[in-house]
Design an enzyme around this catalytic site. Sequence first.
Site, PDB file in Angstrom:
ATOM      1  N   LEU A   1     -11.291  -2.865   1.365  1.00 43.36           N
ATOM      2  CA  LEU A   1     -11.108  -1.424   1.193  1.00 43.36           C
ATOM      3  C   LEU A   1     -10.071  -0.832   2.145  1.00 43.36           C
ATOM      4  O   LEU A   1      -9.565   0.262   1.894  1.00 43.36           O
ATOM      5  CB  LEU A   1     -12.445  -0.698   1.399  1.00 43.36           C
ATOM      6  CG  LEU A   1     -13.331  -0.596   0.156  1.00 43.36           C
ATOM      7  CD1 LEU A   1     -14.650   0.073   0.511  1.00 43.36           C
ATOM      8  CD2 LEU A   1     -12.640   0.189  -0.953  1.00 43.36           C
TER       9      LEU A   1
ATOM     10  N   ASP B   1      -1.181  -1.894  -3.644  1.00 42.99           N
ATOM     11  CA  ASP B   1      -0.819  -2.885  -2.623  1.00 42.99           C
ATOM     12  C   ASP B   1       0.088  -3.960  -3.215  1.00 42.99           C
ATOM     13  O   ASP B   1       0.002  -4.271  -4.407  1.00 42.99           O
ATOM     14  CB  ASP B   1      -2.106  -3.516  -2.050  1.00 42.99           C
ATOM     15  CG  ASP B   1      -1.860  -4.173  -0.701  1.00 42.99           C
ATOM     16  OD1 ASP B   1      -0.776  -3.973  -0.118  1.00 42.99           O
ATOM     17  OD2 ASP B   1      -2.766  -4.899  -0.241  1.00 42.99           O
ATOM     18  N   GLY B   2       0.945  -4.506  -2.370  1.00 52.11           N
ATOM     19  CA  GLY B   2       1.794  -5.636  -2.773  1.00 52.11           C
ATOM     20  C   GLY B   2       3.266  -5.303  -2.923  1.00 52.11           C
ATOM     21  O   GLY B   2       4.041  -6.139  -3.392  1.00 52.11           O
TER      22      GLY B   2
ATOM     23  N   GLU C   1      -3.540   3.433   9.546  1.00 52.98           N
ATOM     24  CA  GLU C   1      -3.172   2.172  10.205  1.00 52.98           C
ATOM     25  C   GLU C   1      -1.719   1.763   9.893  1.00 52.98           C
ATOM     26  O   GLU C   1      -1.155   0.898  10.572  1.00 52.98           O
ATOM     27  CB  GLU C   1      -4.117   1.044   9.764  1.00 52.98           C
ATOM     28  CG  GLU C   1      -5.533   1.150  10.329  1.00 52.98           C
ATOM     29  CD  GLU C   1      -6.402   2.208   9.649  1.00 52.98           C
ATOM     30  OE1 GLU C   1      -6.180   2.492   8.450  1.00 52.98           O
ATOM     31  OE2 GLU C   1      -7.285   2.774  10.324  1.00 52.98           O
ATOM     32  N   ASN C   2      -1.130   2.359   8.872  1.00 50.72           N
ATOM     33  CA  ASN C   2       0.230   1.963   8.479  1.00 50.72           C
ATOM     34  C   ASN C   2       1.302   2.375   9.503  1.00 50.72           C
ATOM     35  O   ASN C   2       2.434   1.884   9.448  1.00 50.72           O
ATOM     36  CB  ASN C   2       0.599   2.503   7.090  1.00 50.72           C
ATOM     37  CG  ASN C   2      -0.082   1.764   5.951  1.00 50.72           C
ATOM     38  OD1 ASN C   2      -0.406   2.342   4.913  1.00 50.72           O
ATOM     39  ND2 ASN C   2      -0.323   0.463   6.114  1.00 50.72           N
ATOM     40  N   TRP C   3       0.946   3.223  10.480  1.00 54.11           N
ATOM     41  CA  TRP C   3       1.895   3.561  11.564  1.00 54.11           C
ATOM     42  C   TRP C   3       2.222   2.327  12.398  1.00 54.11           C
ATOM     43  O   TRP C   3       3.197   2.325  13.149  1.00 54.11           O
ATOM     44  CB  TRP C   3       1.318   4.641  12.485  1.00 54.11           C
ATOM     45  CG  TRP C   3       1.088   5.964  11.828  1.00 54.11           C
ATOM     46  CD1 TRP C   3      -0.117   6.491  11.475  1.00 54.11           C
ATOM     47  CD2 TRP C   3       2.063   6.944  11.449  1.00 54.11           C
ATOM     48  NE1 TRP C   3       0.050   7.733  10.903  1.00 54.11           N
ATOM     49  CE2 TRP C   3       1.373   8.032  10.875  1.00 54.11           C
ATOM     50  CE3 TRP C   3       3.468   7.014  11.533  1.00 54.11           C
ATOM     51  CZ2 TRP C   3       2.024   9.173  10.391  1.00 54.11           C
ATOM     52  CZ3 TRP C   3       4.102   8.152  11.051  1.00 54.11           C
ATOM     53  CH2 TRP C   3       3.389   9.217  10.491  1.00 54.11           C
TER      54      TRP C   3
HETATM   55  C1  IPE Z   1      -3.690  -0.343   2.313  1.00 60.56           C
HETATM   56  O1  IPE Z   1      -2.769  -1.368   2.210  1.00 60.56           O
HETATM   57  C2  IPE Z   1      -2.989   0.969   2.456  1.00 60.56           C
HETATM   58  C3  IPE Z   1      -2.189   1.370   1.297  1.00 60.56           C
HETATM   59  C4  IPE Z   1      -2.106   0.778   0.149  1.00 60.56           C
HETATM   60  C5  IPE Z   1      -1.460   2.593   1.484  1.00 60.56           C
HETATM   61  P1  IPE Z   1      -2.339  -2.252   3.474  1.00 60.56           P
HETATM   62  O2  IPE Z   1      -1.409  -3.287   2.959  1.00 60.56           O
HETATM   63  O3  IPE Z   1      -1.878  -1.397   4.566  1.00 60.56           O
HETATM   64  O4  IPE Z   1      -3.753  -2.881   3.911  1.00 60.56           O
HETATM   65  P2  IPE Z   1      -4.093  -4.208   4.713  1.00 60.56           P
HETATM   66  O5  IPE Z   1      -3.335  -4.154   6.003  1.00 60.56           O
HETATM   67  O6  IPE Z   1      -3.674  -5.351   3.870  1.00 60.56           O
HETATM   68  O7  IPE Z   1      -5.579  -4.163   4.905  1.00 60.56           O
HETATM   69  C1  IPE Z   2       1.516  -1.119  -0.270  1.00 58.19           C
HETATM   70  O1  IPE Z   2       2.323  -2.249  -0.236  1.00 58.19           O
HETATM   71  C2  IPE Z   2       2.244   0.128   0.153  1.00 58.19           C
HETATM   72  C3  IPE Z   2       1.869   0.635   1.488  1.00 58.19           C
HETATM   73  C4  IPE Z   2       0.919   0.171   2.258  1.00 58.19           C
HETATM   74  C5  IPE Z   2       2.631   1.766   1.984  1.00 58.19           C
HETATM   75  P1  IPE Z   2       2.522  -3.090   1.099  1.00 58.19           P
HETATM   76  O2  IPE Z   2       3.678  -2.542   1.836  1.00 58.19           O
HETATM   77  O3  IPE Z   2       1.248  -3.163   1.858  1.00 58.19           O
HETATM   78  O4  IPE Z   2       2.899  -4.503   0.503  1.00 58.19           O
HETATM   79  P2  IPE Z   2       2.420  -5.917   1.040  1.00 58.19           P
HETATM   80  O5  IPE Z   2       0.931  -5.884   1.122  1.00 58.19           O
HETATM   81  O6  IPE Z   2       3.040  -6.091   2.394  1.00 58.19           O
HETATM   82  O7  IPE Z   2       2.930  -6.883   0.028  1.00 58.19           O
HETATM   83 MG    MG Z   3      -0.310  -4.453   1.855  1.00 59.54          MG
END
Ligand code: IPE
Ligand code: IPE
Ligand code: MG
Length: 229
Positions: free
Chosen positions: A184, A16-17, A64-66
């Site tokens: 999580l 993440d990040g 949920e990323n959709w």
């Molecule tokens: C979780 O990260 C999913 C992945 C790392 C692929 P998100 O950035 O989508 O999660 P939330 O929205 O902060 O909970």
């Molecule tokens: C994790 O990084 C990668 C995916 C969820 C695909 P993010 O895209 O969630 O990065 P932040 O949380 O917005 O910084």
């Molecule tokens: Mg994120």
Amino acid sequence: MAKDKNILKHLAIIMDGNGRWAKERGLVRTKGHEAGANVTRDITEYCAKHETIETVTFYAFSTENWKRPKYEVAFLMKLLDSWLRAELETYHKFGAKFQPIGNIEGFSPKLQETIAYIQKETAHHTNVTQILALNYGSREEIAKAANRLAQRGETITEESLGAELPTPYVDIDLMIRTSGEQRLSNYLLWQNSYAEFFFTPTLWPDFTAHELEDIIDQYVNRNRRFGGL
Ligand code: IPE
Ligand code: IPE
Ligand code: MG
């Protein structure tokens, strides 16, 4: 008597990040995903060379990323396809076996084909299994497994449900989330029952094998009791 050190077989990571990393540099979010993909390779290499790690499971795309903007989702799909194809050489080099979990049918036919191809080409490798959670949601995974058991008329027990989850079903020993978030996000709820958790403020594109090694050093000395004394 000194306590035995914990063995690390299954490492799980919530990468993440990426977006924040890019924003900090005045770049578009997608640049963060590109930078993050290189780190996934480095960490896989470290795991392949590590003596006890058998499986490393990365969260790459959640169900949920959709919800993200269309262009970002489209970019992630393209990146995944080209990254997997380019990685084939690396999988061979490190002796890493690739295995997806998640709702792969939800992807385009081309991406599904790439996923199946890389899985087939790397199936014989034994240094480490790299699982990518792709279009993955743990509640969905558990509900689907329970449904399959129900349809076959089987009793749902901890053992039968655990065994019905996608292979290889392995308890997680160590769970790391980068970027400072402490949740999580619907990741491997069942498999994390007795995992040790580490949350680091480091953004995924800045994460290194060196930091992982530091975390593992702490993990091996943690007191895992599993309900006992
Ligand atoms: C979780 O990260 C999913 C992945 C790392 C692929 P998100 O950035 O989508 O999660 P939330 O929205 O902060 O909970
Ligand atoms: C994790 O990084 C990668 C995916 C969820 C695909 P993010 O895209 O969630 O990065 P932040 O949380 O917005 O910084
Ligand atoms: Mg994120």
